[in-house]
Design an enzyme around this catalytic site. Structure first.
Site, short mmCIF file in Angstrom:
data_model
loop_
_atom_site.label_atom_id
_atom_site.label_comp_id
_atom_site.label_asym_id
_atom_site.label_seq_id
_atom_site.Cartn_x
_atom_site.Cartn_y
_atom_site.Cartn_z
N CYS A 14 -22.52 -16.89 2.54
CA CYS A 14 -22.22 -15.67 1.81
C CYS A 14 -21.47 -14.71 2.73
O CYS A 14 -21.32 -14.96 3.93
CB CYS A 14 -23.48 -15.01 1.27
SG CYS A 14 -24.60 -14.47 2.57
N CYS A 17 -23.15 -13.45 5.95
CA CYS A 17 -23.06 -14.34 7.12
C CYS A 17 -21.80 -14.03 7.92
O CYS A 17 -21.85 -13.93 9.16
CB CYS A 17 -23.04 -15.80 6.67
SG CYS A 17 -24.48 -16.35 5.73
N ASP A 423 19.27 -1.06 3.76
CA ASP A 423 20.37 -1.26 4.69
C ASP A 423 21.52 -1.92 3.94
O ASP A 423 21.30 -2.78 3.09
CB ASP A 423 19.92 -2.15 5.85
CG ASP A 423 21.06 -2.54 6.75
OD1 ASP A 423 21.72 -1.64 7.28
OD2 ASP A 423 21.30 -3.76 6.89
#
Length: 716
Positions: A14, A17, A423
């Site tokens: 999970c 952990c 640009d």
């Protein structure tokens, strides 16, 4: 000096952990680590003197396993097979138990003892991953979601054992109805809850594992694109990973290019769709670059390797995608902090629920079942999956479309930007000068002017000269030139067919660059050159505006040239005649006015502005410096991909926020119901498993993301 270390983590069940391992790693001096539950990987920046073995030791002391990454194998793809077997066995045994508990008419004389016989293996064998994880974490003084599951199922099973052997539940002929809410009967047993919860959670975890594999399909397909073998020009066939920079190799029609390189012989069309999402093959010839992983769709090519192994664009793409998947959204970091204290709070809430119901005189059974329901319903697994699964799918889908997302911070930035600087050269335009028109003097024609100008420019290395020579060679065979001379900043001259021919900078419409052709000192014509606007740039500008972004053209070119390009693509605000530092200043000025600025560029001169902007977008055909400074990289040479990049990024963030909302809402809504005794523990377990499946399924919707369709011919 620092280095990056990556580990494969085992034993996580999970998000708690992952959080626990991450905290332990970050306690090491100088170590900065992130642990991703979805990808089951840890990535750490460590100082000199700290190695993988040190990190592995910390992980193992925390109660998990860690190894250095290995190449994917077929066995790795079957990693969930033991979980599948455990699920199938548990489901086969649980179904009769659940059916008997739900249908009182089928409860024969000793049905409860059959239920015990069937449920016991489910609770012990099927629930072993939860019990083991809970025990390991308990040894280290921690509690995770598995602690809640293990406590809940063992409590339900233990209560049933007590009722069967010491209470009245074992009496022959005992029956009790199935209720959606907590039971109150003194002889109630909850074997169906213990077995059902275990099976539902195993099903949720199996579906989650499969979904995570599907979510990572895009990255695995990206990693699989590279060629496995390569044939050198001397005929030897070697593994592609043994190729060295400077090696020359052949690419037959239909073969993959083994590494980034430059064509030294041959001409062909190269299919780049697997890397860039661009469906039209690109024509390449001598001196043109090719990218590893692309497919030769035409004639044979001979390529000299310039980048191999981890330095190739394909490897860099995969690395960027993996790194992006390790990120955490700001809202996910909040969820992590909450989940870190959630489990102890839930255990305390379950004890409080038990005490309240006992104190209210509702009975031991009602108190017990309400407490068990609280333990089971509260598992916030969905919180831990909310960001990782969406990132896994979103960044993978982006890679398939030629869009590389550097991290979750870039995703969040796309929601804030309101201005986008474009640009001009190489972004809005092609970046390659082309002959736009020829104006001959009386008595001369355009073809004749271009023919002589092309002849004298043929030896030139200047971009303008190469453009003229290219245009002239496309229409006729060029005569030879002798006594060639080039003068920097002035032009070129030489003798062509006995005449002194000169091409020099001349005056003309300032929106184009003009040169004059002089033959024996007399002007015979003028040639205009321009950086052609990309056919899709105008459509891209419209797409950016539709997303709420105001485009601004920024360039070092003269204002007249910039205004002409801006008019073609529909941009109204222009910043022209600026050096690289001026582009940075332009970004800062806009930011000072309260705007959130994105910058799109492709050159070294754009790198500083890309870094300064709130969101930097690099065109992938540009320089490595620009790509390093950016947050998003577009591998297609097409500004419309910037629109798709913003759309995909915003969509991914929306999915993340939706996941987190529903995960929070689920727990907020369900916990009071469980504490109030309105949920049977088995129903609570099913609901909890479905919440995780919902989050993963919601993330998988990103796999269906489609690029926008633009009408390049539509008027602004």
């Amino acid at each position: 000096m620092t280095q990056q270390i990556e580990l494969d983590i085992g034993g996580m069940t999970c998000a708690a952990c992952a959080n626990r391992i991450e905290k332990k790693l970050n306690r090491l001096e100088g170590v900065t680590a992130t642990v991703n539950y979805a990808t089951e990987k840890a990535r750490a920046t460590v100082p000199a003197g700290v190695g993988a073995a040190d990190l592995i030791a910390v992980v193992e002391k925390t109660g998990y396993t860690a190894t250095e990454p290995k190449a994917a194998t077929a066995a790795a793809e079957r990693v969930s097979d033991p979980l599948r077997v455990r699920l199938l066995v548990s489901a086969a045994l649980s179904v009769p138990v659940i059916v008997l508990a739900m249908v009182p008419a089928w409860q024969f004389t000793y049905w409860q003892w059959l239920s015990l016989t069937l449920a016991a293996p489910v609770v012990v064998y099927g629930g072993w991953p939860f019990h083991r994880s809970a025990f390991v974490n308990l040894r280290h003084g921690a509690a995770t979601m598995d602690t809640l599951v293990s406590l809940g199922t063992l409590a339900a099973f233990g209560w049933s054992l007590w009722a069967l052997f010491l209470g009245d539940a074992g009496v022959p002929g005992m029956t009790h109805p199935f209720e959606l809410r907590a039971g109150t009967a003194g002889d109630a047993i909850y074997l169906e809850a213990a077995a059902g919860v275990t099976t539902f959670l195993l099903a949720g975890r199996y579906a989650e594992a499969r979904a995570k594999r599907r979510a990572g399909d895009a990255l695995r397909s990206l990693l699989a694109l590279g060629a496995k073998t390569v044939t050198l020009v001397d005929g030897r066939e070697i593994p592609a990973d043994r190729l060295q920079v400077g090696d020359v190799f052949g690419v037959r029609p239909g073969e993959k290019v083994a590494a980034d390189g430059v064509v030294v012989d041959g001409a062909s069309a190269v299919d780049q769709s697997l890397l860039t999402g661009e469906s039209v093959p690109v024509e390449v010839g001598v001196d043109d670059p090719v990218t590893g992983g692309t497919v030769n769709a035409g004639g044979r090519l001979v390529v000299r390797a310039t980048r191999v192994g981890a330095d190739t664009q394909l490897a860099q793409m995969a690395r960027l995608v993996e790194e992006a998947q390790d990120g955490k959204a700001a809202v996910q970091r909040l969820a992590d902090r909450i989940s870190g204290v959630f489990v102890p709070v839930v255990i305390a809430l379950a004890v409080a629920t038990l005490g309240y119901w006992l104190g209210s005189g509702a009975g031991t059974t009602a108190a017990f079942t309400a407490a068990v329901a609280v333990l089971i319903i509260a598992c916030p697994c969905a919180l831990g999956l909310a960001t990782p699964t969406a990132l896994l799918v979103g960044t993978g889908r982006g890679a398939q479309l030629g869009i590389l997302i550097r991290g979750v911070e870039a995703l969040e930035s796309t929601r804030r930007v309101d201005t986008i600087l474009l640009d001009k050269t190489g972004t809005v335009t092609t970046g390659a000068m082309t002959v736009s028109r020829v104006v001959p003097e009386p008595g001369w024609d355009s073809a004749g002017v271009l023919r002589l100008a092309g002849a004298v420019e043929a030896p030139s290395e200047h971009p303008l000269g190469r453009a003229i020579a290219r245009a002239a060679a496309a229409g006729a065979e060029l005569p030879a030139v002798s006594d060639f001379r080039a003068t920097a900043g002035v032009g070129v001259r030489g003798v062509v067919e006995g005449a002194a021919v000169e091409v020099a900078r001349g005056a003309g419409d300032t929106a184009e660059t003009w040169v004059e052709l002089r033959v024996d000192g007399t002007v015979r014509g003028r040639i205009a050159l321009a950086d052609a606007v990309r056919p899709t740039s105008a459509a891209a500008v419209r797409g950016l505006r539709a997303l709420g972004l105001e485009p601004v053209l920024v360039t070092g070119d003269a204002p007249a040239v910039a205004e002409a390009v801006a008019a073609q693509v529909g941009v109204t605000e222009v910043i022209a005649g600026v050096l690289p530092a001026g582009k940075v200043d332009a970004v800062k000025r806009l930011q000072a006015r309260g705007r959130s600025v994105a910058m799109v560029g492709d050159g070294v001169n754009d790198a500083a502005a890309l870094a300064q902007a709130d969101l930097g977008v690099a065109m992938g055909a540009g320089s490595d410096v620009a790509i390093e400074a950016s947050d998003l990289t577009i591998l297609r040479g097409d500004l419309t991909a910037a629109v798709d990049a913003v759309r995909l990024s915003r969509r991914t963030v929306t999915i993340i926020r939706g996941n987190l909302f529903w995960a929070f809402a689920y727990n907020v809504a369900a916990l009071p119901l469980a504490a109030a005794g309105l949920l049977n523990p088995m129903i609570a377990g099913a609901a909890m498993a479905l919440s995780s499946i919902f989050v993963v399924a919601n993330s998988l919707r990103l796999r269906r993301f489609k690029p926008a369709v633009f009408d390049a011919t539509a008027a602004e």
